[in-house]
Design an enzyme around this catalytic site. Structure first.
Site, PDB file in Angstrom:
ATOM      1  CG  LEU A 232      -1.949  -1.130   1.313  1.00 42.86           C
ATOM      2  CD1 LEU A 232      -2.754  -1.018   2.605  1.00 42.86           C
ATOM      3  CD2 LEU A 232      -2.883  -1.123   0.102  1.00 42.86           C
ATOM      4  CG  HIS A 233       3.007   4.561   2.124  1.00 46.78           C
ATOM      5  ND1 HIS A 233       3.261   5.556   1.205  1.00 46.78           N
ATOM      6  CD2 HIS A 233       3.654   4.931   3.265  1.00 46.78           C
ATOM      7  CE1 HIS A 233       4.018   6.480   1.769  1.00 46.78           C
ATOM      8  NE2 HIS A 233       4.263   6.126   3.012  1.00 46.78           N
ATOM      9  CE  LYS A 255       1.476   2.166  10.156  1.00 43.71           C
ATOM     10  NZ  LYS A 255       1.095   3.462  10.786  1.00 43.71           N
ATOM     11  CG  ASP A 365       0.245  12.929  10.174  1.00 39.86           C
ATOM     12  OD1 ASP A 365       0.249  14.009   9.556  1.00 39.86           O
ATOM     13  OD2 ASP A 365       0.768  11.890   9.732  1.00 39.86           O
TER      14      ASP A 365
END
Length: 871
Positions: A232-233, A255, A365
């Protein structure tokens, strides 16, 4: 944006590198150590280079050793390396200071380059093995980030990679020069430096490294209860992956955090932040606005969180797809529907954030990529690695610049500031980034939103009050002070642009004369046409600014003694500098610079306009017409010949631009080559050149796709581009010139569809290459301006520059790419806006270099200026 953020550390207003004074304050002690006898040293703002004098020269390429170290281990590691290498005569380099090491290991840093503190250059494989064996023992206990581009030696801080020692270059896939190594056939090929370890296919791995490769490959996800499906990233701190639980089949998000990498402003690494996120998610368990925490585990040295998969779309994606002003068919009904959706979305996000506050947590954030919208209407916030406890009254150490609260906001006020930015950002995407540069500009943004969308004024006023704070700082330069395009007379706007550009000049510096894009810190970037002094001085002169002999001398001096590695191309190198010098009236300097270029191996360049033979050939032809030099004409003809040989047919390109494929468009694609053929046809009358121009244009049209609004745009697969450099209007400029010579119904239709993008009412950036100024320049080129001024569409785009305008130096300035800092250069900044407005409004009708409006001289460039002062 990741590439740009490190260049924001040195200056509040402009992209810059950490200066020598800033570096010296954080230099490692080794920098001041006396040079050993028989050694030589070279230094830059980033690296310190050392090598023995009189030794057998190093090979041009080979296996190099990298040392990785966290900040607390760096001094020890460098001391050990120095003693070892000096005693054995091994050349080496190292990062000169702590500030640079921190920047190289930040979350936004390049994943391939991160972790490298020092590089050693063994002479052969025997010395490679000996050095690794002995240094590994000497550096026992030193820890540092894993260098992703390399192979790790044992489990210590040493890594190896095969690559170039000497700086050699070849033409890359985009036609630009890239670092190169020699293959088995003696040919130079790109020295690929990615984020995974790989050896060139003709280079065998030394036998002693095979166990280390096997150890690396032994770390797999086999045995885990999760299957990775996609990425995804990626960031320098690790990856985010979409996966599935092996037994239940339910989808999850994993993650990853890399130890000692992905540092934030407080020096925390990705693992520290991952553990913090785990603890925050436990505190927020059960909230609908927060993904559920499912697991936490370690694989190799990396740590992972497993979270609930929320089947939603990031608000940023929804914003891009729904924002009405980017569509050529936008009407008031569409605007009203979008307004209703945006207001409802903001209210839902505000409710979600305040549920966090109810648990005593500040998100920290908030921005559209961290907000998921699900089909059921659920709002879910993601990425809690910088979340804080409200009671601590802290501030985030990482945040999106467009939503990053100023220093006077702490605790929940950090989120309230971001929510206020979101209110404006859904109607004026990305303009909130510029509040970093001038916070009082928020009032102008609100006025433009109210002028365009049926938004309740109280909704905007509340956002402005939150952003400005309870005690707004005095506004020393109100945004209404500079004359704005579309409101003030052109001479006032022009003079304001001139003032801002000249106020930013730094003639005392060697690396740049005017601040601009980060590319100006690459080889030759400080003098070139796109991002350097040549483009700025060209734009000033073409719009009637008074001559500045000191600035011209600055440019000429550096062009006549170019730094090693300076490119030759028109926009990225010396040919564009020669063109600018000739236009400034320094003809002999221009010829001398052109002569430097012709002594180089220029025929190996790619074919594009930005850095290749198209730009080279056009400039040589221009200089020939200006001087009558026969050698220049012969070289120009050779450039045309080479481009014709290398072009191929209309279908000899993929239908996607960029990524793994060559790019399309005016600057980097086949349209620039078509422009070269058209100029050559206009000189010679050879219709075969028209045929090649048509082939080149059809290559670029093959890489275009129709958008939902009917406009034809360059297709990058994941987005469509309307811009001047790699988009619709750049191709249209050249197509327009072609159709002046040869009618073609198919190409006429393509030009019409390409030009539809100019009906869009909003562009995120203002710049010439990738923003609104390029649209203005294209419309001016197409004759949308006359004795009575610009037509309605062009006039609307001129007024549209108010979305981007900022005060600077008693004048008017514009931000560069990514909007994080002001820029004065031609490609991205204020000089490009100046030139575009001049093309639309100035009686001189200045144009892009080598591309003139209809009725100009046969080569498409205006006559040299002899009355460059405007009075």
């Amino acid at each position: 944006m990741d590439r740009y953020e490190p260049y924001c550390l040195a200056d509040r207003l402009f992209y810059d590198v950490l200066g020598r004074q800033q570096n010296e304050a954080s230099d490692f002690s080794l920098v001041s150590r006396p040079l050993p006898d028989g050694w030589e040293r070279h230094e830059s703002d980033v690296w310190m280079y050392y090598g023995p004098v009189g030794e057998t020269p190093l090979p041009a390429q080979g296996w190099k050793i990298h040392i990785s170290a966290r900040l607390e281990d760096a001094e020890r590691a460098l001391g050990v390396m120095w003693d070892y290498c000096v005693e054995r005569g091994i050349a080496f380099k190292y990062l000169r200071g702590q500030a640079t090491l921190l920047m190289r290991n930040a979350k936004t840093a390049s994943r391939g380059a991160s972790g490298k503190l020092a590089t050693l250059y063994p002479r052969d494989e025997k010395e490679l093995e000996t050095t690794l064996t002995e240094l590994d023992e000497l550096l026992d206990g030193v820890q540092g980030p894993y260098i992703l581009s390399d192979l790790r030696y044992d489990d210590g801080p040493l890594f190896v990679r095969y690559g170039g020692f000497a700086e050699r270059k070849c033409v890359g896939k985009d036609g630009e020069l890239v670092l190169a190594i020699e293959n088995a056939d003696g040919e130079l090929v790109p020295d690929v430096r990615g984020a995974t370890f790989a050896t060139p296919e003709w280079v065998p791995l030394p036998a002693f490294l095979e166990p280390h490769l096997a150890a690396r490959n032994a770390v797999t996800v086999e045995g885990l209860p999760y299957e990775i499906e996609s990425v995804l990233h990626f960031s320098n701190g690790g990856g985010v992956y979409l996966g599935r639980h092996s037994r239940s089949g339910s989808r999850v998000v994993l993650k990853e955090a890399r130890p000692h990498a992905g540092l934030d402003a407080a020096g925390r690494d990705a693992v520290t932040r991952l553990r913090h996120e785990r603890d925050i998610l436990r505190r927020l368990a059960g909230l609908d606005a927060v993904p559920a925490l499912l697991d936490h585990f370690t694989l190799g040295e990396h740590e992972f969180l497993v979270e609930e998969f929320v089947d939603g779309v990031p608000l940023q994606n929804r914003l891009v797809s729904r924002y009405p002003l980017t569509s050529a068919t936008c009407d008031e009904t569409t605007i009203a529907e979008y307004t209703d959706w945006a207001l409802e979305t903001v209210a839902a996000v505000e409710d979600a954030v305040r549920t966090l506050h109810g648990r005593g947590v500040v998100f920290g954030d908030l921005h559209p990529n961290n907000i998921l919208l699900t089909p059921s209407g659920r709002i879910c916030l993601i990425d809690f690695e910088v979340a804080m406890l409200a009671a601590d009254g802290g501030r985030a150490t990482l945040a999106n610049p467009a939503f990053f609260a100023p220093a006077d906001r702490t605790g929940t006020a950090v989120d309230e500031y971001a929510l206020a930015c979101l209110r404006l950002g859904l109607f004026a995407p990305m303009t909130t980034v510029t509040l970093l540069l001038h916070r009082p500009r928020v009032r102008q943004i609100a006025d433009l939103v109210a002028e365009t969308f049926p938004v309740p004024r109280a909704f905007l006023d509340e956002a402005c009050a939150t952003i400005l704070g309870p005690d707004p700082e005095p506004d020393p330069a109100p945004v209404t002070a500079p004359p704005l395009p579309g409101e003030a007379p052109w001479p006032e706007v022009r003079d304001a642009l001139h003032r801002a550009i000249l106020a930013a000049a730094t003639p005392e510096r060697d690396d740049r004369l005017f601040p601009g894009d980060v590319a100006q810190f690459d080889d030759g970037g400080g003098i070139n046409m796109a991002t350097g002094a040549a483009g700025v001085l060209y734009a000033l002169a073409e719009t009637g600014a008074d001559p500045r002999p000191d600035h011209e001398e600055w440019l000429a001096k550096r062009a006549l003694q170019p730094a090693p590695g300076t490119p030759l191309g028109f926009y990225d190198g010396l040919h564009g500098t020669a063109y600018a010098l000739e236009r400034l009236g320094r003809r002999q300097d221009a010829l001398d610079v052109a002569d430097i270029c012709l002594r180089e191996d220029w025929e190996r360049l790619g074919t594009n306009l930005f850095s290749g033979l198209a730009g080279v050939g056009l400039n040589l032809a221009h200089l020939h017409r200006a001087t009558g030099e026969t050698a220049l004409a012969e070289a120009a003809d050779r450039a045309v010949e080479l481009c014709a040989e290398r072009l191929g047919g209309p279908d000899d390109v993929p239908d996607i631009s960029g990524g793994d494929h060559p790019r399309a468009g005016l600057m980097h694609g086949s349209s620039g080559t078509a422009l070269l053929f058209l100029h050559a046809y206009e000189r010679t009358g050879d219709t075969a050149l028209l045929d090649r121009a048509a082939d080149a244009l059809r290559q670029d049209l093959r890489r275009c796709k129709h958008a939902d609004d009917g406009s034809l745009q360059v297709n990058q697969d994941w987005r469509l581009l309307p811009y001047l450099d790699e988009g619709s209007v750049g191709i249209s400029l050249v197509l327009d010139r072609y159709l002046d010579h040869r009618p073609d119904p198919e190409l006429e239709k393509a030009r019409h569809d390409l030009d539809l993008v100019t009906r869009s009412r909003y562009f995120v950036q203002s710049g010439l290459f990738t923003g609104r100024a390029g649209i203005i320049a294209a419309l001016a080129h197409h004759g949308r301006t006359g004795p009575e001024g610009p037509g309605p569409l062009l006039a609307a785009h001129v007024r549209g520059l108010r979305w981007h305008a900022l005060p600077y130096g008693g004048g008017l300035a514009f931000t560069g790419d990514q909007l994080l800092r002001l820029s004065m250069d031609l490609a991205t900044g204020t000089a490009g806006v100046l030139l575009a407005l001049g093309a639309a409004l100035d009686e001189r009708r200045p144009s892009l270099p080598l591309i003139g409006p209809p009725g100009d001289t046969p080569d498409g460039s205006a006559q040299p200026r002899t009355d460059r002062g405007r009075r």
